[in-house]
Enzyme design. Structure first.
Site, PDB file in Angstrom:
ATOM      1  N   LYS A 165       0.195   0.002   8.007  1.00  0.00           N
ATOM      2  CA  LYS A 165       0.190  -0.086   6.548  1.00  0.00           C
ATOM      3  C   LYS A 165       0.468   1.317   6.030  1.00  0.00           C
ATOM      4  O   LYS A 165      -0.307   2.238   6.279  1.00  0.00           O
ATOM      5  CB  LYS A 165      -1.148  -0.586   6.020  1.00  0.00           C
ATOM      6  CG  LYS A 165      -1.227  -0.559   4.487  1.00  0.00           C
ATOM      7  CD  LYS A 165      -2.611  -0.916   3.964  1.00  0.00           C
ATOM      8  CE  LYS A 165      -2.648  -0.794   2.437  1.00  0.00           C
ATOM      9  NZ  LYS A 165      -4.002  -1.069   1.876  1.00  0.00           N
ATOM     10  N   THR A 183      -9.617  -1.145  -1.521  1.00  0.00           N
ATOM     11  CA  THR A 183      -9.848  -1.853  -2.781  1.00  0.00           C
ATOM     12  C   THR A 183     -11.229  -2.490  -2.834  1.00  0.00           C
ATOM     13  O   THR A 183     -11.720  -2.827  -3.915  1.00  0.00           O
ATOM     14  CB  THR A 183      -8.744  -2.915  -2.983  1.00  0.00           C
ATOM     15  OG1 THR A 183      -7.474  -2.308  -2.755  1.00  0.00           O
ATOM     16  CG2 THR A 183      -8.768  -3.497  -4.377  1.00  0.00           C
ATOM     17  N   TYR A 240      -3.325   2.774   9.350  1.00  0.00           N
ATOM     18  CA  TYR A 240      -3.285   2.815   7.881  1.00  0.00           C
ATOM     19  C   TYR A 240      -3.099   4.256   7.432  1.00  0.00           C
ATOM     20  O   TYR A 240      -3.957   5.103   7.663  1.00  0.00           O
ATOM     21  CB  TYR A 240      -4.594   2.219   7.370  1.00  0.00           C
ATOM     22  CG  TYR A 240      -4.790   2.127   5.878  1.00  0.00           C
ATOM     23  CD1 TYR A 240      -3.761   2.308   4.966  1.00  0.00           C
ATOM     24  CD2 TYR A 240      -6.054   1.828   5.380  1.00  0.00           C
ATOM     25  CE1 TYR A 240      -3.976   2.204   3.605  1.00  0.00           C
ATOM     26  CE2 TYR A 240      -6.286   1.714   4.018  1.00  0.00           C
ATOM     27  CZ  TYR A 240      -5.243   1.899   3.133  1.00  0.00           C
ATOM     28  OH  TYR A 240      -5.471   1.791   1.788  1.00  0.00           O
TER      29      TYR A 240
END
EC number: 4.3.3.7
Length: 297
Positions: free
Chosen positions: A163, A47, A135
């Site tokens: 994640k 992000t 991730y």
């Protein structure tokens, strides 16, 4: 070390109109997140538009986050790269700043084999001393690591969690069947995170690394707190707001919708760096409609 659980905001990187980093806006965002009881912060993740940041800018963003946070909440710093040596370099750097963990993604673009992915994580693990969160984000990396591969990666001693951004709420249970150690499991999908918490169990070793919490940190954190307190009615009410906003914030390539939303309610520029572009007029209206429904504007 802090207990790494709860809602961690995957922070945007605010830019000025000339596309330089808006350090003042970034610092204000961190303060606003902490004042709204967010459980932790993730600078320089997806992000943050991290692939468009120079290494010097990357370092500055992490440094600012560490300085402003001042150990009030834990930090999981993004240190990902599709180059193993670059991922090691970045992980060593964030380790030097005493962050709580590093977030390391399944290598993108190269399309390595399962063995190559495992060796990537092992090399970063062996070259550093920092706890690592693996991730998995197939929409970005073009590879969805299997449960067996993730369990193998998580078996490395200092890879303490995952994640997972697939939205697959069966993943926590599948991993529990394969693992011989306790790990923290973060959802990377705001739309399904409450179900992910439930499948992870009631012990609390779960959370969400969230895009949506840039905009509604308190509602998102309160949802996780309510889940842990076994207050399902409150958790489900909060989840409805999270779900509605998540649908709007992924109407176009992230984080452009999030930045547009924040320009309306937090006075942060909607600027994104190429190859991302700002929202189309149609998508601006979608975001505005949802913000109005949630009484955020």
């Amino acid at each position: 070390m802090y207990s790494l659980m709860g809602v961690f905001t995957a922070l945007i990187t605010p830019f000025k109109d000339d596309f330089s980093i808006d350090e003042n806006a970034f610092c204000h965002l961190i303060e606003e997140q902490i004042s709204n009881n967010i459980h932790g912060l993730v600078p320089c993740g997806t992000t943050a538009e991290c692939p468009t940041l120079s290494f010097e800018e990357y370092c500055k963003v992490i440094e600012l986050c560490v300085k402003i946070t001042n150990k009030r909440v834990p930090i999981i710093a993004g240190s990902s790269s599709n180059s193993t040596q670059e991922a090691i370099k970045r992980t060593l750097y964030v380790q030097s700043l005493n962050v709580d963990a590093a977030l390391v993604v399944v290598p993108y673009y190269n399309r390595p084999s399962d063995e190559g992915i495992y060796q990537h994580f092992k090399a970063v693990h062996d070259a550093t001393n920092l706890p690592i969160i693996a991730y998995n984000i197939p929409n970005r990396s073009a590879i969805d690591a299997s449960d067996a591969l993730l369990a193998r990666i998580l078996s490395l001693p200092r890879i303490i969690g995952l994640k997972d951004s697939t939205g697959d709420v069966s993943r926590p249970l599948n991993l529990k069947l394969l693992l011989n150690k306790e790990v923290v499991l973060f959802s990377g999908d705001d739309s399904t995170c409450l179900g992910f918490y439930a499948q992870s169990g009631s012990g609390g070793r779960t959370g969400c690394i969230s895009v949506v919490s840039n905009v509604i940190p308190k509602i998102h954190a309160d949802m996780h707190n309510a889940f842990l307190a076994n207050n399902m009615k409150e958790a489900m009410n909060a989840n409805l707001s999270v779900f509605k906003l998540a649908k709007a914030l992924f109407c176009q390539s992230s984080p452009a919708p999030t930045k547009y939303a924040m320009s309306l309610i937090k006075n942060i520029s909607p600027a994104v760096r190429l190859p991302l572009v700002e929202l189309t007029q149609e998508n601006k209206l979608k975001v505005e409609k949802t913000l109005k429904e949630l009484k955020l504007i």
